[in-house]
Design an enzyme around this catalytic site. Structure first.
Site, mmCIF file in Angstrom:
data_model
loop_
_atom_site.group_PDB
_atom_site.id
_atom_site.type_symbol
_atom_site.label_atom_id
_atom_site.label_comp_id
_atom_site.label_asym_id
_atom_site.label_seq_id
_atom_site.Cartn_x
_atom_site.Cartn_y
_atom_site.Cartn_z
ATOM 1 N N SER A 76 0.869 -1.417 0.031
ATOM 2 C CA SER A 76 -0.010 -0.181 0.249
ATOM 3 C C SER A 76 0.901 1.359 0.012
ATOM 4 O O SER A 76 0.290 2.366 -0.556
ATOM 5 C CB SER A 76 -0.961 -0.034 1.134
ATOM 6 O OG SER A 76 -0.377 0.245 2.424
ATOM 7 N N LYS A 95 0.163 5.137 6.716
ATOM 8 C CA LYS A 95 -0.584 5.746 5.390
ATOM 9 C C LYS A 95 0.097 7.397 5.551
ATOM 10 O O LYS A 95 0.436 7.708 6.650
ATOM 11 C CB LYS A 95 -1.769 5.724 5.426
ATOM 12 C CG LYS A 95 -2.705 4.484 5.422
ATOM 13 C CD LYS A 95 -2.312 3.739 4.154
ATOM 14 C CE LYS A 95 -3.297 2.307 4.142
ATOM 15 N NZ LYS A 95 -2.526 1.401 3.769
#
Length: 169
Positions: A38, A91
């Site tokens: 990711s 993230k």
């Protein structure tokens, strides 16, 4: 009697070192592994299933930012999943409280609520992020990623530039 004193002194030293290590890890900084695709290419640019976790990046997470929730767009953060408190995610913050955000799959724009932030993975195809679960509360953030510390050939500071496709509007 000598062996007993040696064991007692050794146990006290190990206990003290353990408490100091736990305090440093909880309050100041820690090192965490980055798994998955990711955040590629920022982290794990060459994931190999044959070598497994030996190629996973390890990152330094500083926790001084938690004192007054001092974050900025582009910071990479570690946080608990809003849907499962046992899962940790890494993230990039792409919007802060009061910012407007739109997603590529929707024509609607939303404002990030006070006390929340919008996070997205650098590799949007493989990322479970705010586009899936919405803005995350700043209280779920555990710290800011500052450096890659493993593998040795990738040691360095983490880039705070937001990828072009994540810029709002």
């Amino acid at each position: 009697m000598g062996t007993r004193n040696f064991l007692w002194n050794s146990a006290k030293k190990f206990f003290t070192i353990g408490l100091i290590g736990l305090t440093v890890s909880d309050r100041y900084f820690s090192i965490v592994p980055v798994r998955g695709y990711s955040m590629s290419p920022t982290f794990n640019p060459q994931i190999s299933s044959s070598t497994g976790s030996l190629t996973d990046d390890r990152v330094l997470v500083e926790k001084f930012c938690l004192e007054k929730y001092k974050f900025s767009c582009g910071d990479v953060v570690v946080f608990c999943s809003p849907s499962n408190h046992r899962e940790m995610h890494i993230k990039r913050i792409t919007a802060l409280p009061g910012d407007w955000i739109s997603t590529p799959h929707s024509y609607d724009a939303i404002v990030v609520p006070k006390g929340h932030c919008w996070v997205e993975g650098d590799n949007s195809v493989f990322s479970l992020d705010s586009r899936s679960f919405g803005p995350i509360p700043l209280g779920l953030v555990h710290g800011r990623v500052t450096h890659i510390v493993w593998p040795p050939q990738r040691v360095g500071k983490v880039d705070k530039r937001i990828p072009q496709e994540h810029l709002p509007f």
